[in-house]
Design an enzyme around this catalytic site. Structure first.
Site, PDB file in Angstrom:
ATOM      1  N   CYS A 145     -18.865  63.709 -11.096  1.00  0.00           N
ATOM      2  CA  CYS A 145     -19.094  64.333  -9.760  1.00  0.00           C
ATOM      3  C   CYS A 145     -20.070  65.532  -9.865  1.00  0.00           C
ATOM      4  O   CYS A 145     -19.832  66.398 -11.141  1.00  0.00           O
ATOM      5  CB  CYS A 145     -17.866  64.773  -9.195  1.00  0.00           C
ATOM      6  N   HIS A 182     -19.596  54.051  -5.700  1.00  0.00           N
ATOM      7  CA  HIS A 182     -20.396  55.354  -5.640  1.00  0.00           C
ATOM      8  C   HIS A 182     -19.527  56.165  -4.625  1.00  0.00           C
ATOM      9  O   HIS A 182     -20.048  57.075  -3.745  1.00  0.00           O
ATOM     10  CB  HIS A 182     -21.822  55.539  -4.970  1.00  0.00           C
ATOM     11  N   ASP A 237     -13.231  52.881 -10.111  1.00  0.00           N
ATOM     12  CA  ASP A 237     -13.146  54.107  -9.459  1.00  0.00           C
ATOM     13  C   ASP A 237     -13.263  54.139  -7.903  1.00  0.00           C
ATOM     14  O   ASP A 237     -14.138  53.314  -7.672  1.00  0.00           O
ATOM     15  CB  ASP A 237     -13.592  55.487 -10.094  1.00  0.00           C
ATOM     16  N   VAL A 259      -9.121  56.348  -4.843  1.00  0.00           N
ATOM     17  CA  VAL A 259      -7.735  56.117  -5.610  1.00  0.00           C
ATOM     18  C   VAL A 259      -7.034  57.681  -5.092  1.00  0.00           C
ATOM     19  O   VAL A 259      -7.566  58.632  -5.450  1.00  0.00           O
ATOM     20  CB  VAL A 259      -7.774  56.118  -6.976  1.00  0.00           C
TER      21      VAL A 259
END
Length: 383
Positions: free
Chosen positions: A123, A273, A307, A310
């Site tokens: 990030c 993304h 990812d 979550v």
């Protein structure tokens, strides 16, 4: 029959029109809503990862919150990432000895040992959340021995983040674009010198952005005449430029998962993304399910991570059940970073505890023994 059809049609419309809850209503507003503006709740009273977003929104500048929160176009993929997990019901087992399940969380990723199958996803610009920027993330990951993947667009340099590592701490360094030229060779050399153990190449952001929320703040959407070149041939050439394994982040189809295997990719990350690039892209859970149904061998041929969306231990369990090896979170840790290292550490501890407790309630004695039979993969479309 006519009444029944009309009623069902009405019901489906009513359910479809229900409001989207960015953070669930767990009573946090009733307990902390009277706090003065700009005041964070006491960290020990944060009850779940979604609470961190509620807290961060109270103290962050609107531009900073927008940077972390925004998604592509109408943000439907962002919403789907959050909601898709709850469409699939568990199939709990009982009368199982789950007393030692917490001890089964440790995992190896590309040969490196970690305390749990979770990681901090790349990030950018953690400095928008805290003055110490990425230091909170790298130190929190070190304290709890989980993997951290720093973004190339971090506020701190590759070298500064590396200097903050704990003893023996393992990082995988993320990059956004890579041309076959001297600049990329120099970047790879910096990454190798920093001690990173892998390169994470984000491959789902080769086009300019279309993020309306950030556009309202005047945030640069990119050059609409510029598109990056990233092909399987590019990947093969990149492999010759470094001794480090190159992980591909942004796989969104079973076809590309198979292609990654064929290209010798050691690990892939199923990711859209964070819903920030292509609105309508599938969630990582949907991609994992597609791979499980059409090419389950992929999960044993290479390491598969995921990812996106979550927020709970149960989300992690659903992904692990399909064969995903480790699960990443981005936004929750960025929001937790408003508390600095202490907040990131607390968030990791909280998620570990949820994974263990939820695995126990699922009747799972060993986390590594989880499989698809623990979930009913027929979606509940009423949600």
């Amino acid at each position: 029959m006519r009444f029944s059809t009309v009623f069902l049609s009405f019901l489906s419309v009513a359910l479809a029109a229900r409001p989207f809850l960015n953070e669930p209503d767990t009573g946090i507003e009733e307990v902390f809503g009277s706090l003065p503006a700009g005041t964070l709740p006491e960290l020990s009273l944060i009850a779940g990862l979604p609470d961190f977003e509620w807290a961060a929104k109270r103290v962050l500048h609107p531009f900073s919150y927008m940077h972390f929160r925004n998604g592509a176009s109408g943000e439907y993929s962002y919403r789907n990432n959050l909601e898709i997990f709850h469409r699939y019901r568990f199939r709990p087992r009982v009368m199982q000895d789950v007393t030692n399940v917490a001890s089964t969380l440790p995992i190896t990723l590309l040969g490196h040992n970690f305390s749990a199958p979770i990681f901090i996803s790349p990030c950018a610009r953690a400095g928008l959340a805290h003055p110490e920027s990425e230091l909170g993330l790298v130190r929190g990951a070190a304290a709890e021995n989980i993997l951290y993947m720093p973004s190339l667009f971090a506020n701190l340099s590759i070298e500064d983040i590396s200097a903050a590592k704990g003893e023996g701490q393992v990082l995988f360094q993320q990059i956004n674009k890579a041309s076959i030229d001297n600049d990329t060779q120099a970047l790879f050399q910096r990454i190798e010198s920093s001690g990173a153990k892998a390169i994470v190449f984000t491959v789902d952001a080769v086009s300019p952005r279309n993020r309306q929320r950030s556009g309202r703040f005047g945030f640069d959407q990119g050059d609409y005449s510029s598109y990056d070149l990233a092909t399987w041939d590019t990947y093969k050439q990149l492999q010759t430029m470094t001794s480090l394994p190159i992980v591909l982040k942004g796989i969104m189809s079973v076809e590309d998962a198979r292609a990654a295997v064929a290209a010798g990719v050691p690990a892939i990350i199923l990711s859209n993304h964070g819903g920030r690039q292509l609105d309508g892209a599938p969630s990582p859970l949907e991609v994992a399910l597609e791979i499980h149904e059409k090419s389950p061998e992929v999960f044993t041929q290479i390491e598969v991570y995921a990812d996106g969306g979550v927020r709970y231990g149960t989300d992690v369990l659903r992904l692990l059940a399909l064969g995903v090896r480790a699960v990443g979170l981005g936004r929750p840790f960025m929001y937790a970073n408003v508390y600095g290292t202490e907040g990131v550490t607390y968030a990791i501890q909280m998620l570990k505890r949820e994974i263990a407790v939820d695995a126990g309630n699922l009747g799972l004695p060993d986390l590594k023994a989880i499989n698809a039979s623990y979930v009913n993969w027929t979606p509940d479309l009423r949600l």
